[in-house]
Design a protein around this motif. Sequence first.
Motif, PDB file in Angstrom:
ATOM      1  N   VAL A  91       0.841  -1.204   0.000  1.00  0.00           N
ATOM      2  CA  VAL A  91       0.000   0.000   0.000  1.00  0.00           C
ATOM      3  C   VAL A  91       0.872   1.249   0.000  1.00  0.00           C
ATOM      4  O   VAL A  91       0.645   2.201  -0.770  1.00  0.00           O
ATOM      5  CB  VAL A  91      -0.941  -0.001   1.220  1.00  0.00           C
ATOM      6  N   SER A  92       1.890   1.266   0.849  1.00  0.00           N
ATOM      7  CA  SER A  92       2.774   2.435   0.936  1.00  0.00           C
ATOM      8  C   SER A  92       3.579   2.629  -0.345  1.00  0.00           C
ATOM      9  O   SER A  92       3.754   3.759  -0.819  1.00  0.00           O
ATOM     10  CB  SER A  92       3.722   2.290   2.139  1.00  0.00           C
ATOM     11  N   VAL A  93       4.072   1.535  -0.921  1.00  0.00           N
ATOM     12  CA  VAL A  93       4.853   1.640  -2.151  1.00  0.00           C
ATOM     13  C   VAL A  93       3.981   2.150  -3.295  1.00  0.00           C
ATOM     14  O   VAL A  93       4.414   2.995  -4.103  1.00  0.00           O
ATOM     15  CB  VAL A  93       5.478   0.280  -2.507  1.00  0.00           C
ATOM     16  N   ALA A  94       2.754   1.650  -3.390  1.00  0.00           N
ATOM     17  CA  ALA A  94       1.848   2.108  -4.443  1.00  0.00           C
ATOM     18  C   ALA A  94       1.571   3.602  -4.311  1.00  0.00           C
ATOM     19  O   ALA A  94       1.598   4.351  -5.305  1.00  0.00           O
ATOM     20  CB  ALA A  94       0.543   1.313  -4.392  1.00  0.00           C
ATOM     21  N   ALA A  95       1.304   4.057  -3.086  1.00  0.00           N
ATOM     22  CA  ALA A  95       1.022   5.477  -2.861  1.00  0.00           C
ATOM     23  C   ALA A  95       2.258   6.325  -3.140  1.00  0.00           C
ATOM     24  O   ALA A  95       2.163   7.394  -3.763  1.00  0.00           O
ATOM     25  CB  ALA A  95       0.545   5.688  -1.429  1.00  0.00           C
ATOM     26  N   GLN A  96       3.402   5.864  -2.680  1.00  0.00           N
ATOM     27  CA  GLN A  96       4.647   6.599  -2.916  1.00  0.00           C
ATOM     28  C   GLN A  96       4.919   6.739  -4.418  1.00  0.00           C
ATOM     29  O   GLN A  96       5.320   7.809  -4.904  1.00  0.00           O
ATOM     30  CB  GLN A  96       5.808   5.863  -2.242  1.00  0.00           C
ATOM     31  N   VAL A 107       3.489   1.214 -13.391  1.00  0.00           N
ATOM     32  CA  VAL A 107       4.767   1.304 -12.672  1.00  0.00           C
ATOM     33  C   VAL A 107       4.559   0.966 -11.197  1.00  0.00           C
ATOM     34  O   VAL A 107       5.376   0.270 -10.581  1.00  0.00           O
ATOM     35  CB  VAL A 107       5.381   2.708 -12.832  1.00  0.00           C
ATOM     36  N   ALA A 108       3.459   1.458 -10.622  1.00  0.00           N
ATOM     37  CA  ALA A 108       3.171   1.178  -9.212  1.00  0.00           C
ATOM     38  C   ALA A 108       2.967  -0.311  -8.982  1.00  0.00           C
ATOM     39  O   ALA A 108       3.463  -0.878  -7.995  1.00  0.00           O
ATOM     40  CB  ALA A 108       1.941   1.957  -8.764  1.00  0.00           C
ATOM     41  N   ILE A 109       2.261  -0.969  -9.892  1.00  0.00           N
ATOM     42  CA  ILE A 109       2.018  -2.409  -9.754  1.00  0.00           C
ATOM     43  C   ILE A 109       3.329  -3.175  -9.776  1.00  0.00           C
ATOM     44  O   ILE A 109       3.577  -4.063  -8.939  1.00  0.00           O
ATOM     45  CB  ILE A 109       1.075  -2.895 -10.873  1.00  0.00           C
ATOM     46  N   SER A 249       1.935  -9.125  -1.708  1.00  0.00           N
ATOM     47  CA  SER A 249       1.977  -7.833  -2.396  1.00  0.00           C
ATOM     48  C   SER A 249       0.754  -7.649  -3.294  1.00  0.00           C
ATOM     49  O   SER A 249       0.268  -6.524  -3.462  1.00  0.00           O
ATOM     50  CB  SER A 249       3.265  -7.707  -3.211  1.00  0.00           C
ATOM     51  N   VAL A 250       0.233  -8.738  -3.863  1.00  0.00           N
ATOM     52  CA  VAL A 250      -1.019  -8.645  -4.630  1.00  0.00           C
ATOM     53  C   VAL A 250      -2.162  -8.217  -3.714  1.00  0.00           C
ATOM     54  O   VAL A 250      -2.995  -7.378  -4.078  1.00  0.00           O
ATOM     55  CB  VAL A 250      -1.347  -9.990  -5.304  1.00  0.00           C
ATOM     56  N   GLY A 251      -2.187  -8.789  -2.503  1.00  0.00           N
ATOM     57  CA  GLY A 251      -3.171  -8.332  -1.522  1.00  0.00           C
ATOM     58  C   GLY A 251      -2.993  -6.861  -1.211  1.00  0.00           C
ATOM     59  O   GLY A 251      -3.974  -6.124  -1.035  1.00  0.00           O
ATOM     60  N   GLY A 252      -1.734  -6.391  -1.158  1.00  0.00           N
ATOM     61  CA  GLY A 252      -1.471  -4.979  -0.932  1.00  0.00           C
ATOM     62  C   GLY A 252      -1.998  -4.110  -2.058  1.00  0.00           C
ATOM     63  O   GLY A 252      -2.509  -3.003  -1.824  1.00  0.00           O
ATOM     64  N   SER A 257      -5.929  -0.074  -3.723  1.00  0.00           N
ATOM     65  CA  SER A 257      -7.027   0.329  -4.591  1.00  0.00           C
ATOM     66  C   SER A 257      -8.310   0.539  -3.798  1.00  0.00           C
ATOM     67  O   SER A 257      -9.116   1.419  -4.130  1.00  0.00           O
ATOM     68  CB  SER A 257      -7.240  -0.741  -5.665  1.00  0.00           C
ATOM     69  N   ARG A 258      -8.484  -0.250  -2.747  1.00  0.00           N
ATOM     70  CA  ARG A 258      -9.717  -0.162  -1.947  1.00  0.00           C
ATOM     71  C   ARG A 258      -9.775   1.129  -1.145  1.00  0.00           C
ATOM     72  O   ARG A 258     -10.820   1.788  -1.096  1.00  0.00           O
ATOM     73  CB  ARG A 258      -9.803  -1.368  -1.018  1.00  0.00           C
ATOM     74  N   ILE A 259      -8.680   1.515  -0.507  1.00  0.00           N
ATOM     75  CA  ILE A 259      -8.709   2.671   0.390  1.00  0.00           C
ATOM     76  C   ILE A 259      -8.288   3.955  -0.314  1.00  0.00           C
ATOM     77  O   ILE A 259      -8.575   5.050   0.167  1.00  0.00           O
ATOM     78  CB  ILE A 259      -7.833   2.441   1.632  1.00  0.00           C
ATOM     79  N   GLY A 260      -7.581   3.843  -1.450  1.00  0.00           N
ATOM     80  CA  GLY A 260      -7.247   5.019  -2.238  1.00  0.00           C
ATOM     81  C   GLY A 260      -6.272   5.977  -1.595  1.00  0.00           C
ATOM     82  O   GLY A 260      -6.226   7.158  -1.961  1.00  0.00           O
ATOM     83  N   GLN A 261      -5.474   5.479  -0.667  1.00  0.00           N
ATOM     84  CA  GLN A 261      -4.436   6.293  -0.053  1.00  0.00           C
ATOM     85  C   GLN A 261      -3.394   5.388   0.593  1.00  0.00           C
ATOM     86  O   GLN A 261      -3.628   4.189   0.761  1.00  0.00           O
ATOM     87  CB  GLN A 261      -5.014   7.240   1.002  1.00  0.00           C
ATOM     88  N   GLY A 262      -2.252   5.963   0.930  1.00  0.00           N
ATOM     89  CA  GLY A 262      -1.199   5.175   1.556  1.00  0.00           C
ATOM     90  C   GLY A 262      -1.343   5.139   3.052  1.00  0.00           C
ATOM     91  O   GLY A 262      -0.515   5.723   3.777  1.00  0.00           O
ATOM     92  N   ASP A 263      -2.347   4.461   3.552  1.00  0.00           N
ATOM     93  CA  ASP A 263      -2.617   4.375   4.988  1.00  0.00           C
ATOM     94  C   ASP A 263      -1.501   3.586   5.668  1.00  0.00           C
ATOM     95  O   ASP A 263      -1.237   2.430   5.319  1.00  0.00           O
ATOM     96  CB  ASP A 263      -3.967   3.702   5.210  1.00  0.00           C
ATOM     97  N   VAL A 264      -0.849   4.200   6.659  1.00  0.00           N
ATOM     98  CA  VAL A 264       0.282   3.543   7.318  1.00  0.00           C
ATOM     99  C   VAL A 264      -0.147   2.341   8.153  1.00  0.00           C
ATOM    100  O   VAL A 264       0.683   1.493   8.493  1.00  0.00           O
ATOM    101  CB  VAL A 264       1.048   4.542   8.216  1.00  0.00           C
ATOM    102  N   SER A 265      -1.426   2.239   8.495  1.00  0.00           N
ATOM    103  CA  SER A 265      -1.897   1.107   9.300  1.00  0.00           C
ATOM    104  C   SER A 265      -2.438  -0.025   8.436  1.00  0.00           C
ATOM    105  O   SER A 265      -2.870  -1.049   8.963  1.00  0.00           O
ATOM    106  CB  SER A 265      -2.992   1.568  10.269  1.00  0.00           C
TER     107      SER A 265
END
Length: 343
Positions: A91-96, A107-109, A249-252, A257-265
């Motif tokens: 999640v964090s890598v995708a948002a970053q 690229v994010a994937i 990482s696929v789950g990530g 995609s579900r939360i639409g942000q890089g939630d740290v939790s």
Amino acid sequence: MTTITRSTESPARPANAVRVQDAVIKYGFIFVTVALFAYFALTEGSFRESATLLDTLRYVSVAAILGLGVTLTMAVGGMDMSVGAVAGLGVSVAAQTMVIQNQVGTVAILAVLAAGALAGLLNALLIVVLKIPDMLATLGTMFVIQGGKLILVDGQSITPGMTESDGTTAPGRFTAGFLRIDRGTVLGIPVSVLIFGGLTVAAWVFLARTRWGRVLYAIGANPEAARLAGIRVGGYRALAYVLSGVLASVGGLILASRIGQGDVSAGTSQLLEAVAVALVGTSVLGRGRPNVWGTALGAVLIGIITTGLTIKGLPYYTQDVVEGAVLILALVFSFTLSKRRTA
């Protein structure tokens, strides 16, 4: 003088009792799943709606995919406790990648999948090369990843339009194509459910229909015998953990995609559910060993329980109690009853 000898063997159990116990061990968990589904379907009209059922599968898709990774590591006699952290890292890598670096979703994937593979390689290094017990090694990896992803994002969630530490505004956003991973549908079926189904079939083919899968089970059953048979035990164990990291990482990706942000939790709560569905899966059809379809059914059961109790308006904390009770029941089917059958 006549000597009377008494047999010390316990009397054989009646054939009917043996058949009943075998049926309970083999089909008991499936019966529990069907019974709970029927109960909620009969008592709650909204539970029977197709949209509710698809939402249930969509909800459990992340835990199920992570559970598939855990299943692979259980097949070699291990346990990956880092899958939740790896999903959160994704999640964090995708948002970053998209929000901060302003890159496209493709690229994010690729970046997220690479991060998952690297996490799996780290686990393999600790377990295979440095000989650290699986659970301890992956717990250490879990803490490293959880702290590392906080460093990556400066301890804050990444959101489109956020102000960065240097005072500038983040230039990117989650692309529409990336958000379709969880929010999109194909013929009315959520994309995340299709991913869950496709990976389940792929994992089943890999474990049950290929030489590599049979070797993984052989290593889990007796690693020393596998080594004497010429199997490169370390290499196959490493493969299981790398695949587990990629699946996490696929789950990530789905979570991002579900939360639409890089939630740290993000991902924190996924570990227990992933381990639970993998353990629950060992009881399906009385196999007593990790198997893909059992993991998938375990995920579906967790989804049925969560959705049904939510519709009934029960507090969220009661769901944990029920899920724990179901896990205990599954373990009874897998270990207690099966051992009595063979005794």
